[in-house]
Design a protein around this motif. Structure first.
Motif, short mmCIF file in Angstrom:
data_model
loop_
_atom_site.label_atom_id
_atom_site.label_comp_id
_atom_site.label_asym_id
_atom_site.label_seq_id
_atom_site.Cartn_x
_atom_site.Cartn_y
_atom_site.Cartn_z
N ASN A 175 -3.58 53.56 48.29
CA ASN A 175 -3.15 53.60 49.70
C ASN A 175 -1.66 53.31 49.84
OD1 ASN A 175 -5.77 54.14 50.51
ND2 ASN A 175 -6.26 52.00 50.97
N LEU A 176 -1.19 52.29 49.12
CA LEU A 176 0.22 51.93 49.19
C LEU A 176 1.11 53.07 48.71
CD1 LEU A 176 0.38 48.21 47.94
CD2 LEU A 176 1.13 49.07 50.17
N TYR A 177 0.78 53.62 47.55
CA TYR A 177 1.63 54.67 46.97
C TYR A 177 1.63 55.91 47.86
CZ TYR A 177 4.00 57.22 43.26
OH TYR A 177 4.93 57.93 42.53
N ASP A 178 0.46 56.23 48.40
CA ASP A 178 0.36 57.40 49.28
C ASP A 178 1.17 57.20 50.55
OD1 ASP A 178 -0.93 59.98 50.09
OD2 ASP A 178 -1.73 58.70 51.68
N ARG A 179 1.06 56.02 51.17
CA ARG A 179 1.77 55.77 52.42
C ARG A 179 3.28 55.70 52.20
NH1 ARG A 179 -0.56 50.54 54.87
NH2 ARG A 179 0.80 51.07 56.63
N VAL A 180 3.69 55.08 51.08
CA VAL A 180 5.12 55.00 50.77
C VAL A 180 5.68 56.40 50.51
CG1 VAL A 180 6.79 54.24 49.04
CG2 VAL A 180 5.11 52.63 49.92
N SER A 181 4.98 57.19 49.73
CA SER A 181 5.45 58.55 49.39
C SER A 181 5.50 59.43 50.63
CB SER A 181 4.53 59.18 48.34
OG SER A 181 4.54 58.41 47.16
N THR A 182 4.49 59.31 51.49
CA THR A 182 4.47 60.10 52.72
C THR A 182 5.58 59.67 53.67
OG1 THR A 182 2.07 60.33 52.52
CG2 THR A 182 3.04 60.83 54.67
N GLY A 183 5.82 58.35 53.74
CA GLY A 183 6.85 57.83 54.63
C GLY A 183 8.25 58.27 54.28
N VAL A 184 8.47 58.65 53.02
CA VAL A 184 9.78 59.13 52.60
C VAL A 184 10.14 60.43 53.32
CG1 VAL A 184 11.08 60.06 50.63
CG2 VAL A 184 9.69 57.98 50.36
N HIS A 185 9.12 61.23 53.62
CA HIS A 185 9.35 62.57 54.17
C HIS A 185 9.04 62.70 55.65
CE1 HIS A 185 9.88 63.81 50.04
NE2 HIS A 185 8.69 63.31 49.72
N ARG A 186 8.57 61.64 56.29
CA ARG A 186 8.30 61.73 57.73
C ARG A 186 8.73 60.42 58.39
NH1 ARG A 186 4.09 58.62 59.38
NH2 ARG A 186 2.56 57.94 57.84
N ASP A 187 8.86 60.50 59.70
CA ASP A 187 9.30 59.31 60.44
C ASP A 187 8.22 58.24 60.43
OD1 ASP A 187 11.68 60.50 61.05
OD2 ASP A 187 11.06 61.19 63.04
N VAL A 188 8.62 57.03 60.08
CA VAL A 188 7.75 55.87 60.22
C VAL A 188 8.54 54.80 60.96
CG1 VAL A 188 6.45 56.37 58.13
CG2 VAL A 188 8.43 54.87 58.00
N THR A 189 7.84 53.93 61.63
CA THR A 189 8.54 52.87 62.36
C THR A 189 9.07 51.83 61.37
OG1 THR A 189 6.55 51.54 62.63
CG2 THR A 189 7.01 53.20 64.33
N ALA A 190 10.06 51.10 61.83
CA ALA A 190 10.61 50.02 60.99
C ALA A 190 9.54 48.98 60.70
CB ALA A 190 11.81 49.39 61.68
N GLU A 191 8.69 48.71 61.70
CA GLU A 191 7.63 47.72 61.51
C GLU A 191 6.66 48.16 60.42
OE1 GLU A 191 3.99 45.63 64.06
OE2 GLU A 191 5.27 47.13 65.00
N GLU A 192 6.27 49.45 60.44
CA GLU A 192 5.36 49.96 59.41
C GLU A 192 6.02 49.90 58.03
OE1 GLU A 192 2.78 53.99 58.25
OE2 GLU A 192 4.13 54.00 59.98
N ALA A 193 7.30 50.26 57.98
CA ALA A 193 8.01 50.25 56.70
C ALA A 193 8.10 48.84 56.14
CB ALA A 193 9.41 50.84 56.88
N ARG A 194 8.37 47.86 57.00
CA ARG A 194 8.43 46.47 56.53
C ARG A 194 7.07 46.01 56.03
NH1 ARG A 194 12.65 45.91 60.60
NH2 ARG A 194 11.12 45.73 62.27
N SER A 195 6.02 46.43 56.74
CA SER A 195 4.66 46.08 56.32
C SER A 195 4.35 46.68 54.94
CB SER A 195 3.66 46.59 57.35
OG SER A 195 2.33 46.35 56.93
N LEU A 196 4.76 47.92 54.71
CA LEU A 196 4.54 48.57 53.42
C LEU A 196 5.27 47.84 52.30
CD1 LEU A 196 4.75 52.34 54.42
CD2 LEU A 196 2.76 51.18 53.46
N PHE A 197 6.51 47.45 52.59
CA PHE A 197 7.30 46.73 51.58
C PHE A 197 6.66 45.39 51.24
CE2 PHE A 197 10.62 43.43 50.97
CZ PHE A 197 10.92 43.74 49.65
N LEU A 198 6.25 44.64 52.28
CA LEU A 198 5.64 43.34 52.05
C LEU A 198 4.34 43.48 51.28
CD1 LEU A 198 5.63 40.29 52.47
CD2 LEU A 198 4.54 40.66 54.69
N ASN A 199 3.52 44.47 51.65
CA ASN A 199 2.26 44.69 50.94
C ASN A 199 2.50 45.09 49.48
OD1 ASN A 199 -0.41 44.57 52.56
ND2 ASN A 199 1.04 45.44 53.99
N THR A 200 3.53 45.88 49.26
CA THR A 200 3.87 46.26 47.88
C THR A 200 4.28 45.04 47.07
OG1 THR A 200 4.58 48.47 48.58
CG2 THR A 200 5.40 47.69 46.44
#
Length: 317
Positions: free
Chosen positions: A273-298
């Motif tokens: 889930n993490l790898y998929d969401r991070v990879s997808t987020g590189v190519h589409r708009d994600v909110t800063a909050e979601e991005a911070r959540s992904l980083f913390l979870n990683t």
């Protein structure tokens, strides 16, 4: 406030002092209200700040908060007619003191006859009126102190929990940093750049940050389980461990060290889930909050995997 003291620590210390001030009657009502107002300002409680301002300067009949706390503090005498004790707490405390002095000075008249009975009845009426007035004002004061105590107690236990949570997280973070430094030191060097970009909140910076997070996961895989031409059997699947099979190699690391099938499955799903969401987020708009959540979870995920390795090493020793 001391520079070395965090905001949360300052609030916690102030709340603890206030609880002692209230429970031990260490401060005058006015000093207590001023201190409580400072606490309300620190925690951003606008309603409590406004209420305390009425306790210090007097209530009015046009403000919703004023009317609300007229009821909470027992100030109404005839609410439908908007009659009540509108004065500030300090005024009521002064009145209580004055009425107590008056009460102590009252002596039973020593007269006889019908005139004496009339004087006695008047004396008893005055005594009852004074006692009743003191009881009403004391009741208002008690309710004010009770509301203050409830507010301060809520703040204290909330910040006590926050402080405990911060302490737990800081200890865990320190453990993760130590493990990363020992097993994947290059990753630690990339974390500040991710945090810097995530703080900028613009789409381009967020995309760059997530690209770095994906590279962190890939570098992590290379560090703990370098690429190989071999394969490994995980469940019913024969899994490749080549250079581009980063998730497979992390899963292989976990598979070799964890007995529990359910835990292995959860870690595998979390990684996917993490790898998929991070990879997808590189190519589409994600909110800063979601991005911070992904980083913390990683970050926490890397720590969990490294702890697995440490536990196994300790068991082998």
């Amino acid at each position: 406030m001391l520079v070395s003291q965090s905001r949360s620590e300052h609030i916690l210390e102030l709340a603890k002092e206030l609880l002692d001030d209230i429970e031990l009657s260490r401060l005058s009502a006015e000093a207590l209200l001023l201190k409580a107002s400072r606490l309300a300002r620190w925690v951003g409680s606008e309603e409590v700040q406004r209420w305390i301002s009425f306790e210090m300067s007097g209530y009015n009949g046009s403000d919703a908060t004023s009317l609300k706390f007229m009821g909470k503090t027992g100030r109404w005498t005839k609410k439908d007619e908007k009659k009540g004790y509108w004065g500030p707490l300090a005024q009521h405390e002064a009145a209580i003191e004055a009425e107590n002095i008056k009460l102590r000075s009252m002596t039973t008249p020593n007269t006889g006859g019908d005139a004496g009975l009339a004087v006695m009845r008047m004396h008893q009426q005055q005594l009852a009126a004074t006692t009743n007035y003191i009881a009403i004002l004391s009741g208002i004061r008690s309710r004010v102190f009770s509301l203050l105590h409830s507010f301060v107690t809520d703040v204290y236990y909330e910040k006590e929990f926050d402080s405990l949570s911060e302490s737990i997280f800081e200890r865990y973070k320190s453990d993760i940093d130590t493990l990363l430094a020992a097993h994947a030191g290059e990753i630690l060097k990339q974390i500040p750049s991710v945090m810097s970009r995530l703080s900028e909140d613009d789409p381009e910076s967020i995309s760059q940050a997530l690209t770095t997070v994906r590279r962190i996961i890939e570098s992590f895989a290379d560090s703990i389980f370098p690429p190989t031409d071999d394969t490994i059997k995980i469940g019913d699947n024969e899994v490749s461990l080549g250079p581009n099979r980063h998730q497979n190699r992390i899963n292989a690391f976990v598979h070799q060290r964890v007995e529990s099938k359910s835990r292995k499955a959860k870690i595998r799903q979390n990684l996917s889930n993490l790898y998929d969401r991070v990879s997808t987020g590189v190519h589409r708009d994600v909110t800063a909050e979601e991005a911070r959540s992904l980083f913390l979870n990683t970050y926490l995920f890397l720590g969990e995997v490294l702890h697995i390795g440490e536990v196994q090493n300790a068991e082998q020793d």
